[in-house]
Structures are given as C-alpha cells and as structure tokens.
Write an enzyme that holds these catalytic residues in place. Structure first.
Site, PDB file in Angstrom:
ATOM      1  N   ASP A  36       0.828  -1.206   0.000  1.00  0.00           N
ATOM      2  CA  ASP A  36       0.000   0.000   0.000  1.00  0.00           C
ATOM      3  C   ASP A  36       0.863   1.256   0.000  1.00  0.00           C
ATOM      4  OD1 ASP A  36      -2.728  -0.957   0.064  1.00  0.00           O
ATOM      5  OD2 ASP A  36      -2.200  -1.849   1.990  1.00  0.00           O
ATOM      6  N   MET A  38       0.977   5.209  -0.010  1.00  0.00           N
ATOM      7  CA  MET A  38       0.129   6.359   0.353  1.00  0.00           C
ATOM      8  C   MET A  38       0.975   7.619   0.428  1.00  0.00           C
ATOM      9  SD  MET A  38      -2.180   4.681   3.365  1.00  0.00           S
ATOM     10  CE  MET A  38      -2.881   3.023   3.220  1.00  0.00           C
ATOM     11  N   HIS A  67      -0.317  -1.011  -4.823  1.00  0.00           N
ATOM     12  CA  HIS A  67      -1.576  -0.250  -4.794  1.00  0.00           C
ATOM     13  C   HIS A  67      -1.229   1.218  -4.565  1.00  0.00           C
ATOM     14  CE1 HIS A  67      -5.582   0.458  -2.373  1.00  0.00           C
ATOM     15  NE2 HIS A  67      -5.528   1.182  -3.467  1.00  0.00           N
ATOM     16  N   MET A  69      -2.055   4.687  -3.858  1.00  0.00           N
ATOM     17  CA  MET A  69      -3.045   5.646  -3.345  1.00  0.00           C
ATOM     18  C   MET A  69      -2.364   7.004  -3.320  1.00  0.00           C
ATOM     19  SD  MET A  69      -4.546   3.209  -0.363  1.00  0.00           S
ATOM     20  CE  MET A  69      -3.125   2.134  -0.462  1.00  0.00           C
ATOM     21  N   MET A 138     -12.490  -1.046  -3.628  1.00  0.00           N
ATOM     22  CA  MET A 138     -12.203  -0.699  -2.229  1.00  0.00           C
ATOM     23  C   MET A 138     -13.460  -0.973  -1.406  1.00  0.00           C
ATOM     24  SD  MET A 138      -9.060   0.148  -2.156  1.00  0.00           S
ATOM     25  CE  MET A 138      -9.097   0.315  -0.365  1.00  0.00           C
ATOM     26  N   GLY A 143      -6.683   4.394   3.258  1.00  0.00           N
ATOM     27  CA  GLY A 143      -5.856   5.211   4.140  1.00  0.00           C
ATOM     28  C   GLY A 143      -5.333   4.460   5.346  1.00  0.00           C
ATOM     29  N   GLY A 145      -5.429   0.497   7.673  1.00  0.00           N
ATOM     30  CA  GLY A 145      -5.837  -0.884   7.860  1.00  0.00           C
ATOM     31  C   GLY A 145      -6.832  -0.989   9.012  1.00  0.00           C
ATOM     32  N   ASP A 176     -10.383  -5.022  -1.536  1.00  0.00           N
ATOM     33  CA  ASP A 176      -9.411  -4.532  -0.553  1.00  0.00           C
ATOM     34  C   ASP A 176     -10.107  -3.776   0.563  1.00  0.00           C
ATOM     35  OD1 ASP A 176      -7.206  -3.557   0.781  1.00  0.00           O
ATOM     36  OD2 ASP A 176      -6.456  -2.341  -0.887  1.00  0.00           O
ATOM     37  N   GLY A 198      -5.181  -7.416   5.458  1.00  0.00           N
ATOM     38  CA  GLY A 198      -4.067  -6.932   6.261  1.00  0.00           C
ATOM     39  C   GLY A 198      -4.199  -7.364   7.697  1.00  0.00           C
TER      40      GLY A 198
END
Ligand code: DX5
Ligand code: ZN
Length: 219
Positions: A36, A38, A67, A69, A138, A143, A145, A176, A198
C-alpha cells in the site's frame, strides 16, 4: 487472472522486521504481496515508496501488487516498475488520462489495474475493460488498515463481474479492505477472486491458519 489468490497487505506487517514478516506470510501460503503506497494527499496517511518495493523484490517470485493511493500516479509508475512491481493499480479518482496511465503500466510489462473508492461509480470500465488486467474494489475508504467492510462493495463486485463476463474477458476482480475469514465467502460468491487482507492475517499469531481458513471458503 481467474484463480483465487490471497494477497496479504503489508500495511499491517511489522515494519521493524519487514523482510522476516513478509517471508513468514509467504511461507504461510500468501499468493501475492499487497503493498500500500500512500502519499498523504490522496489519502491521509503516508507509507511506502519504491525503495521498499526494491528491498522486498528478492524475497519472492510471487507477484508484488503495488496499490498506488497517490495523486499524479503517472509521475511514479516507472519508478515502481523499475523497483520490481508486478502489478500496479491506480485509483480512478486520481487520473485525468487513465487510459494512458494504464497503457503505460502495460508497456512497462506489468499488469495494470484500476481501483474504485467506495463512492466512485464504475461506468468508466466500459471504456477501459479491454485494456486492463484487473479491477480492484475498495471495500473501505483507503488510508488505514483495520477498518470495517462496507457492504455495498458486494453489489459493485457483482456489477463488475457482469461487465467482464459480457465481454468474456479474463480480468481479475480484487477486493481490498475489511476482508477476513468471516466474510471472504460472500465476497467470493459476489465474484471477487483476489482478496487483500491486512489486519485479519498480520493481527493473528498463526498466519498459515488464517490463510487456510480463508482459502477453505473459496470454491
Ligand atoms: C487500505 C489499504 C488496504 C488495507 C487493508 O487503505 O489499501 O490494503 O491495508 O487492511 P485491512 O485488511 O486491515 O482492512
Ligand atoms: Zn491496498
């Protein structure tokens, strides 16, 4: 990308011993490593860059699923590809030129995926489906877990499956957020085949047991 796959999200792994934790989850039966990324703009949190992808690459031949983001994903796609990503997914909400962005990912020899936030409509798939390898839904607002699964994701998965089926394509459906042994069965029944998890995996002492329990519900 039709078979069932479990993709542990390393967002919930032990970052102090990341390599060991990723090795452990791979030995426990992970099919994909979900990473992830971010940027603190598109989502409130800040996490991982290409350096970490590069560091993890030697640990496995299994797909590294990056992924993104982040705002302006075009700026970083080449760097993540060079670092060793196998799959690169970008958010529908982040691109003026999504078709070009996804084509660039494929030109780099990687699998290209589009991601939809919970409130984002999926109609643009009509103009993208022939040019992508996976769609990710999503089932939480991205943002962080450990959030709860948003049930409307199930209907979205069903609609995406219909669109893919209508064209007889082999596009994967990834989901996800908030996935675990308690809901993976209904998410699979809706049509998803790649499951990011996660906290459900890294939050338990025995990763293998969680992954086996999840896979036992896939058929
Ligand atoms: C959320 C991330 C997810 C997250 C999933 O923004 O994209 O991959 O780590 O975590 P869980 O499975 O705990 O909801
Ligand atoms: Zn993710």
């Amino acid at each position: 990308m039709k078979e069932f796959m479990i993709a542990p999200s390393i967002l919930s792994a032990d970052f102090c011993r990341l390599g060991d934790d990723v090795t452990k989850v791979l030995q426990a039966g992970a099919d994909v490593v979900h990473i992830d990324v971010m940027d603190g703009h598109f989502v409130p949190n800040i996490t991982i860059g290409p350096l970490v992808v590069k560091a993890l690459r030697p640990l496995t031949d299994k797909p590294l699923d990056v992924h993104l983001m982040i705002e302006n994903p075009d700026r970083y796609i080449d760097a993540f590809a060079a670092a060793g990503a196998d799959w690169i997914t970008v958010h529908a909400e982040t691109g003026y030129h999504l078709h070009r962005t996804l084509a660039r990912i494929r030109d780099l020899g990687k699998k290209a995926g589009i991601v939809f936030n919970p409130a984002t409509p999926i109609e643009i798939l009509d103009w993208l489906l022939d040019d992508i390898d996976l769609v990710m839904v999503m089932s939480v607002n991205p943002g962080f877990g450990g959030q709860s699964f948003i049930p409307s994701a199930l209907e979205k998965i069903r609609l995406i499956k219909e669109k893919i089926g209508a064209r007889n394509l082999q596009v994967g459906i990834e989901v996800d957020g908030g996935i675990g042994p308690g809901n993976i069965g209904e998410v699979a029944a809706a049509g998803a085949n790649i499951f990011v998890a996660g906290s459900a995996i890294f939050g338990q002492p025995d990763y293998g047991e969680v992954i086996r329990t999840m896979k036992a519900q896939l058929f």
